[in-house]
Design a protein around this motif. Structure first.
Motif, PDB file in Angstrom:
ATOM      1  N   PRO A  64       0.984  -1.238  -0.030  1.00 23.91           N
ATOM      2  CA  PRO A  64       0.098   0.094  -0.241  1.00 23.91           C
ATOM      3  C   PRO A  64       0.585   1.359  -0.281  1.00 23.91           C
ATOM      4  CG  PRO A  64      -0.887  -1.477   1.488  1.00 23.91           C
ATOM      5  CD  PRO A  64       0.894  -1.982   0.857  1.00 23.91           C
ATOM      6  N   ALA A  65       0.307   2.850  -0.746  1.00 24.59           N
ATOM      7  CA  ALA A  65       0.629   3.450  -0.570  1.00 24.59           C
ATOM      8  C   ALA A  65       1.704   4.058   0.907  1.00 24.59           C
ATOM      9  CB  ALA A  65       0.173   4.400  -0.535  1.00 24.59           C
ATOM     10  N   GLY A  66       2.906   4.312   1.048  1.00 23.34           N
ATOM     11  CA  GLY A  66       2.773   4.925   2.233  1.00 23.34           C
ATOM     12  C   GLY A  66       3.524   3.517   3.125  1.00 23.34           C
ATOM     13  N   GLN A  67       3.539   2.864   3.140  1.00 24.32           N
ATOM     14  CA  GLN A  67       3.838   1.478   3.418  1.00 24.32           C
ATOM     15  C   GLN A  67       4.800   0.919   3.402  1.00 24.32           C
ATOM     16  OE1 GLN A  67       1.587  -1.017   5.743  1.00 24.32           O
ATOM     17  NE2 GLN A  67       4.197  -1.196   6.011  1.00 24.32           N
ATOM     18  N   ARG A  68       5.698   1.168   4.846  1.00 26.99           N
ATOM     19  CA  ARG A  68       7.360  -0.097   4.807  1.00 26.99           C
ATOM     20  C   ARG A  68       7.856  -1.251   4.690  1.00 26.99           C
ATOM     21  NH1 ARG A  68      11.177   5.002   4.005  1.00 26.99           N
ATOM     22  NH2 ARG A  68      10.678   6.477   5.003  1.00 26.99           N
ATOM     23  N   LEU A  69       8.860  -1.848   3.409  1.00 21.11           N
ATOM     24  CA  LEU A  69       8.759  -3.347   3.789  1.00 21.11           C
ATOM     25  C   LEU A  69       9.055  -3.436   5.033  1.00 21.11           C
ATOM     26  CD1 LEU A  69       9.281  -5.307   1.100  1.00 21.11           C
ATOM     27  CD2 LEU A  69      10.999  -3.923   1.261  1.00 21.11           C
ATOM     28  N   SER A  70      10.088  -3.212   5.104  1.00 18.37           N
ATOM     29  CA  SER A  70      10.586  -3.503   6.894  1.00 18.37           C
ATOM     30  C   SER A  70       9.429  -3.490   7.750  1.00 18.37           C
ATOM     31  CB  SER A  70      11.605  -3.133   7.467  1.00 18.37           C
ATOM     32  OG  SER A  70      11.596  -2.314   7.937  1.00 18.37           O
ATOM     33  N   SER A  71       8.342  -2.816   7.459  1.00 24.17           N
ATOM     34  CA  SER A  71       7.015  -3.594   8.578  1.00 24.17           C
ATOM     35  C   SER A  71       6.432  -4.419   8.583  1.00 24.17           C
ATOM     36  CB  SER A  71       6.659  -1.891   8.788  1.00 24.17           C
ATOM     37  OG  SER A  71       5.985  -2.093   7.462  1.00 24.17           O
ATOM     38  N   LEU A  72       6.602  -5.247   7.774  1.00 17.37           N
ATOM     39  CA  LEU A  72       5.496  -6.531   7.163  1.00 17.37           C
ATOM     40  C   LEU A  72       6.281  -7.489   7.976  1.00 17.37           C
ATOM     41  CD1 LEU A  72       5.626  -6.356   3.589  1.00 17.37           C
ATOM     42  CD2 LEU A  72       3.835  -5.647   5.039  1.00 17.37           C
TER      43      LEU A  72
END
Length: 614
Positions: A64-72
């Protein structure tokens, strides 16, 4: 290296009008204004690179727009035909093509782009804009595909490269050009972290190499401008802001909390050295595989993607989203999970950089330090009796660990201290951070001797350990100082002929050559006359009074090497040869002139540092 080889040699330099150049070169106000322009451009460059990298991650991983990859917590299943772990390998393939294109037609003489530290240490601030653009583009691809590298190296490279080109356009003096390169780097770091003081001290400690009154105004102005431009383009905090978080268990943090923070600093120093060694081991492993350099990032990407699939996506990219998670007071990860993530993130970073992905360990070190701080806070009560009595909360130890680990990797104790201050707004916690970073920095300096950047220089054969300007010393070569107006005398010249041609009172040292015009030594004229008098008026051969046949200088020796050669030979004068094989004499140099020129350059550097007129 000649500066002309660092700048873009294929296109002529574009210079500002002569009157404008004269004003900029002669006015401190003009330098500050140019620093402000540099800061604004640096902020724009950071915003552009950050946005491009985020768009690439969103496209590859369907975020999603603005979602950080490493926060998954898990890799998405819809990215790359349901195989998102292949994204780093795809990025490695693109990076390999970029490397092929950037080196095409340059053969084996292609040199790596000069970074701001090396540029200021050795080349007087000269950087290649084209090379900086190549590095920035490769850094965006590396970070955007999920390789465990940060963007800070690319930020500082492009901002400093632009600053260098601006300074070259105005034909700025060496000291001012070095300052402007520092301004570009300060703007980049200030924009990246939203922290002007951090950016300014990054420039002072790591790029310029010293703090002076003359550099204060331009560097601070550039950092402020870079931060303001980034804030205007990206209103939301770009990275981490823990100012509102609970850093203490109680109302106050006192001096008693210094002891565990010192221990945490020592632990972070040891782990950081292991990480730097690990990167080198991985790089040596890839080199030993004999895979072509453009192919190595593909294999490295497969390893990083596989590691993310086997562990957690938090090992991907720089780690901004994950750092937000672990700097939150409510973070509840188990000790085993924290330890595993430390190992996995360190391995991902080592594999990424070792396989050839572009980037650095700046943000990875912040993330790893925060994890180590959290782990320290969790393990403390188990191994340290009375640990619960200390007033710092786990998130406080995360901030301390973050700074201590980063200073071990990046360097700059005040840089990391101000980063903690601007993030937390807490002076008591900043005091603990300062104690921790001093312990970490001192330990690394005494046991390892390098930051990550200077360790890479060491592996390449360079001897520099900071951005202090030593390039002038390399430029002050024997070839530039020697006398060229000498006439060597053949070794088979009769002594009587030599004495008549060189009476007492004439130049006291004469270079002699053999029948092949090769250097044979130096004759001291007073000694030749004295020996002739001792032998009844004429010595049997000129060769009997020749001295220093194996002591000489080469034209490319630096002033420091020349001084050492004079000491070793115990001679006040030495001949200068073109090389050690042909031994053709091209000049003569005296020790007194060498020391005089060295002293003059030292004084000029001192006045430049203090901002005094030359």
């Amino acid at each position: 290296m000649n500066p002309s080889t660092i700048s873009s040699a294929k296109a002529p330099l574009i210079l500002a009008p002569a009157r404008l150049r004269a004003w900029v070169r002669g006015s401190e106000v003009a330098l500050v204004l140019l620093a402000a322009v540099t800061g604004c451009v640096g902020g724009l460059a950071v915003a552009g690179m950050s946005g491009a990298s985020q768009l690439l991650r969103e496209w590859l991983y369907r975020l999603p727009a603005g979602q950080r990859l490493s926060s998954l917590t898990d890799l998405p299943t819809e990215g790359l035909m349901g195989l998102p772990f292949l994204a780093p390998a795809l990025g490695g393939a693109v990076l390999g093509l970029m490397l092929l294109v950037s080196t095409r037609g340059r053969g084996r003489t292609k040199r790596a782009a000069v970074d701001p530290i090396e540029a200021n240490a050795l080349h007087g601030g000269w950087m290649s804009l084209r090379g900086s653009l190549d590095v920035a583009a490769q850094n965006v691809v590396s970070n955007g595909c999920g390789a465990s590298v940060g963007l800070e190296a690319g930020y500082t490279q492009i901002a400093a490269g632009i600053a260098s080109r601006l300074g070259i356009a105005f034909e700025m003096r060496r000291s001012d050009l070095r300052t402007l390169v520092g301004c570009g780097s300060a703007a980049a770091i200030a924009a990246a972290f939203g922290s002007p003081l951090t950016g300014a001290f990054y420039a002072f400690e790591l790029i310029i190499g010293t703090y002076t009154i003359a550099t204060l105004a331009p560097v601070v102005v550039a950092a402020l401008c870079g931060s303001l431009v980034m804030r205007a383009l990206a209103p939301q905090p770009a990275f981490v802001d823990v100012g509102a978080l609970a850093l203490a268990k109680s109302a106050a943090v006192d001096a008693g909390d210094t002891l565990p923070c010192l221990a945490l600093g020592l632990i972070c120093a040891g782990l950081a050295v292991l990480l730097m060694r690990g990167v080198t081991l991985v790089e040596n492993g890839f080199r030993a595989s004999r895979l072509p350099a453009p192919v190595r990032p593909i294999l490295g990407g497969l390893c990083v993607g596989g590691l993310a699939l086997a562990t957690t996506p938090q090992v991907l990219s720089a780690g901004h989203g994950a750092l937000h998670i672990y700097l939150a007071p409510e973070a509840t990860a188990g000790l085993g999970a924290l330890a595993g993530l430390v190992v996995a993130k360190a391995a991902a970073s080592a594999m990424s950089i070792g396989s050839g992905f572009r980037g650095g360990l700046f943000f990875a070190s912040l993330f790893l330090g925060a994890l180590v701080g959290r782990l320290f806070a969790g393990l403390g009560p188990m191994v340290w009796p009375g640990f619960e009595a200390f007033g710092l909360a786990p998130v406080g130890y995360a901030v301390v660990g973050m700074s201590a680990f980063a200073v071990a990797i990046v360097g700059g104790p005040l840089t990391m201290t101000f980063l903690a201050l601007e993030m937390t707004g807490s002076f008591p916690v900043t005091g603990l951070v300062l104690a921790s970073v001093i312990a970490s920095s001192l330990t690394v300096r005494k046991t390892f001797g390098y930051s990550f950047a200077t360790w890479r220089f060491h592996l390449r054969g360079e001897t520099i350990r900071s951005a202090h300007d030593v390039g002038w010393m390399r430029n002050l070569t024997v070839g530039r100082m020697m006398r060229k107006d000498l006439r060597p005398v053949p070794l088979d010249t009769p002594m009587a002929t030599f004495l008549r041609a060189h009476p007492l009172g004439s130049p006291s040292r004469v270079v002699v050559v053999d029948e092949h015009d090769r250097y044979a030594g130096i004759v001291l004229v007073p000694e030749a006359h004295a020996r002739a008098a001792e032998n009844g008026g004429e010595a049997p051969r000129l060769a009997d009074v020749v001295r220093y046949p194996t002591s000489f200088l080469l034209a490319d020796m630096t002033v420091k090497q020349a001084a050492a050669a004079f000491d070793q030979a115990e001679s006040e004068t030495l001949a200068v040869l073109d090389d050690a094989q042909s031994r053709r004499v091209i000049g003569l140099l005296t020790e007194s002139h060498t020391l005089k020129r060295y002293s003059e350059e030292l004084d000029r550097q001192r006045r430049a540092m203090l901002g005094e007129a030359a």
